[in-house]
Design an enzyme around this catalytic site. Structure first.
Site, PDB file in Angstrom:
ATOM      1  N   ASN A  11      -1.202   3.323   2.339  1.00 27.91           N
ATOM      2  CA  ASN A  11      -1.492   2.847   3.693  1.00 27.91           C
ATOM      3  C   ASN A  11      -0.864   3.831   4.671  1.00 27.91           C
ATOM      4  O   ASN A  11       0.357   3.862   4.812  1.00 27.91           O
ATOM      5  CB  ASN A  11      -0.897   1.444   3.867  1.00 27.91           C
ATOM      6  CG  ASN A  11      -1.042   0.933   5.286  1.00 27.91           C
ATOM      7  OD1 ASN A  11      -1.722   1.537   6.115  1.00 27.91           O
ATOM      8  ND2 ASN A  11      -0.403  -0.198   5.566  1.00 27.91           N
ATOM      9  N   LYS A  13      -1.124   3.783   7.822  1.00 28.62           N
ATOM     10  CA  LYS A  13      -0.779   3.144   9.109  1.00 28.62           C
ATOM     11  C   LYS A  13      -1.276   4.013  10.268  1.00 28.62           C
ATOM     12  O   LYS A  13      -2.334   4.645  10.147  1.00 28.62           O
ATOM     13  CB  LYS A  13       0.729   2.855   9.169  1.00 28.62           C
ATOM     14  CG  LYS A  13       1.204   2.110   7.912  1.00 28.62           C
ATOM     15  CD  LYS A  13       2.591   1.551   8.009  1.00 28.62           C
ATOM     16  CE  LYS A  13       2.923   0.803   6.728  1.00 28.62           C
ATOM     17  NZ  LYS A  13       4.219   0.117   6.779  1.00 28.62           N
ATOM     18  N   HIS A  96      -2.061  -7.283   7.145  1.00 29.85           N
ATOM     19  CA  HIS A  96      -0.765  -6.612   6.979  1.00 29.85           C
ATOM     20  C   HIS A  96       0.235  -7.243   7.945  1.00 29.85           C
ATOM     21  O   HIS A  96      -0.139  -7.647   9.055  1.00 29.85           O
ATOM     22  CB  HIS A  96      -0.925  -5.111   7.262  1.00 29.85           C
ATOM     23  CG  HIS A  96       0.286  -4.322   6.870  1.00 29.85           C
ATOM     24  ND1 HIS A  96       1.423  -4.300   7.645  1.00 29.85           N
ATOM     25  CD2 HIS A  96       0.551  -3.557   5.786  1.00 29.85           C
ATOM     26  CE1 HIS A  96       2.335  -3.535   7.039  1.00 29.85           C
ATOM     27  NE2 HIS A  96       1.823  -3.083   5.905  1.00 29.85           N
ATOM     28  N   GLU A  98       2.304  -6.022   9.851  1.00 34.05           N
ATOM     29  CA  GLU A  98       2.356  -5.364  11.167  1.00 34.05           C
ATOM     30  C   GLU A  98       1.230  -5.893  12.061  1.00 34.05           C
ATOM     31  O   GLU A  98       1.416  -6.042  13.272  1.00 34.05           O
ATOM     32  CB  GLU A  98       2.296  -3.842  10.988  1.00 34.05           C
ATOM     33  CG  GLU A  98       3.611  -3.315  10.414  1.00 34.05           C
ATOM     34  CD  GLU A  98       3.497  -2.040   9.602  1.00 34.05           C
ATOM     35  OE1 GLU A  98       2.458  -1.368   9.644  1.00 34.05           O
ATOM     36  OE2 GLU A  98       4.475  -1.734   8.884  1.00 34.05           O
ATOM     37  N   GLU A 166       4.040  -8.005   0.164  1.00 29.22           N
ATOM     38  CA  GLU A 166       4.901  -7.066   0.878  1.00 29.22           C
ATOM     39  C   GLU A 166       5.952  -7.839   1.665  1.00 29.22           C
ATOM     40  O   GLU A 166       5.670  -8.332   2.768  1.00 29.22           O
ATOM     41  CB  GLU A 166       4.069  -6.224   1.857  1.00 29.22           C
ATOM     42  CG  GLU A 166       3.000  -5.390   1.184  1.00 29.22           C
ATOM     43  CD  GLU A 166       2.620  -4.177   2.033  1.00 29.22           C
ATOM     44  OE1 GLU A 166       2.730  -3.065   1.516  1.00 29.22           O
ATOM     45  OE2 GLU A 166       2.255  -4.344   3.209  1.00 29.22           O
ATOM     46  N   GLY A 172       9.423  -0.117   5.054  1.00 28.50           N
ATOM     47  CA  GLY A 172       9.989   0.979   5.841  1.00 28.50           C
ATOM     48  C   GLY A 172      11.506   0.958   5.947  1.00 28.50           C
ATOM     49  O   GLY A 172      12.081   1.672   6.760  1.00 28.50           O
ATOM     50  N   SER A 211       8.739  -0.126   0.552  1.00 33.98           N
ATOM     51  CA  SER A 211       9.676   0.913   0.117  1.00 33.98           C
ATOM     52  C   SER A 211       9.476   1.353  -1.326  1.00 33.98           C
ATOM     53  O   SER A 211      10.444   1.655  -2.041  1.00 33.98           O
ATOM     54  CB  SER A 211      11.134   0.465   0.351  1.00 33.98           C
ATOM     55  OG  SER A 211      11.375   0.298   1.737  1.00 33.98           O
TER      56      SER A 211
HETATM   57  P1  13P Z   1       6.632   1.526   3.119  1.00 38.00           P
HETATM   58  O1  13P Z   1       6.199   1.960   1.756  1.00 38.00           O
HETATM   59  O2  13P Z   1       6.737   2.645   4.106  1.00 38.00           O
HETATM   60  O3  13P Z   1       7.836   0.640   3.061  1.00 38.00           O
HETATM   61  O4  13P Z   1       5.435   0.599   3.718  1.00 38.00           O
HETATM   62  C1  13P Z   1       4.919  -0.411   2.929  1.00 38.00           C
HETATM   63  C2  13P Z   1       3.698  -0.943   3.579  1.00 38.00           C
HETATM   64  O5  13P Z   1       3.769  -1.597   4.610  1.00 38.00           O
HETATM   65  C3  13P Z   1       2.402  -0.634   2.957  1.00 38.00           C
HETATM   66  O6  13P Z   1       1.386  -1.403   3.511  1.00 38.00           O
END
Ligand code: 13P
Length: 249
Positions: A11, A13, A96, A98, A166, A172, A211
């Site tokens: 992803n 983002k 997601h 976010e 997740e 992150g 992560s």
């Molecule tokens: P990270 O791997 O950067 O922690 O992000 C995970 C994520 O949100 C994938 O959709």
């Protein structure tokens, strides 16, 4: 029953310019030279989907990061599932954390988007996960169970559906749940899927995300009921992404 083929999806983002396409070239080269025993997908920003699909096919699939629940029409700034499919996507990440946070997406909206995605021939990757406060309050299983029950429904195609667990606090941050906690949650999600889809719920891939790095991939992906990974930051670099995929080799 035959084992489910895992999926490692990246992803990107809101990252990536055309200059980043060189990483996709490198991913394709590595995927062809040493194919991992899993499916691969990259979900770049919508601006790069067509270019990414042209570079990655057929070694690595391409996905969107969101789609509208509506058919094409007068909705400025939104993208219909059909448009993502037309651009070359075969997956789409939905719900997601976010987007749930930044755009107040509800479980009901995520379900409507998943239906639109399925109808357009996209495989939805529906994301669920608890916040740190919810985990600390001992509510992680209940929260995620409720998200699964309300973001999915029996009329979705279980054969193409993907679910991604997740934990919000692991995204992150470099923090990850213990392998035991990952396994406990994935077993819980599996039970929820079987409740919705019956026997077909046993074949739905449940990805872990948050992560995931080359250093921890083998351990996290080895947990019970983990059918792959949804990778954020580490999917931006071909070497890291393919090292994670190599956990399946
Ligand atoms: P990270 O791997 O950067 O922690 O992000 C995970 C994520 O949100 C994938 O959709």
């Amino acid at each position: 029953m035959t084992a489910i083929r895992p999926l490692v999806a990246g992803n990107w983002k809101m990252n990536g310019l055309h200059a980043s396409l060189a990483e996709l070239d490198a991913m394709r080269a590595r995927a062809l030279a040493a194919p991992p025993a899993c499916d691969l997908a990259i979900c770049p920003p919508a601006t790069l989907i067509s270019a990414a699909a042209a570079i990655l096919a057929p070694a690595i699939a391409v996905g969107g990061q969101d789609c509208s629940e509506l058919p094409p029409g007068a909705h400025t700034g939104d993208l219909a599932a059909q448009q993502l499919r037309d651009a070359g996507a075969t997956f789409v990440i939905l719900g997601h954390s976010e987007r749930r946070a930044d755009h107040r997406e509800t479980d009901a909206l995520v379900l409507a988007k998943a239906r639109a995605a399925s109808a357009a021939g996209l495989a939805p990757i529906v994301c669920v996960g608890e916040t740190r406060a919810e985990r600390e309050a001992g509510r992680a299983l209940a929260v995620v169970g409720a998200q699964v029950a309300a973001s999915l429904a029996a009329d979705l195609d279980a054969a193409t559906l993907v679910v991604a667990y997740e934990p919000v606090w692991a995204i992150g941050t470099g923090l990850t749940p213990t392998v035991a906690d990952v396994a406990q949650m994935h077993v819980h999600i599996r039970a929820g899927l079987v409740e919705i889809f019956g026997a077909k719920g046993a074949g739905v891939r449940i990805l872990y995300g948050g992560s995931v790095k080359p250093q921890n991939a083998r351990e996290l992906l080895g947990a019970a009921e983990v059918g792959g990974a949804l990778v954020g930051g580490a999917s931006l670099k071909a070497a890291d992404f393919m090292a994670i995929a190599a956990a399946y080799s």
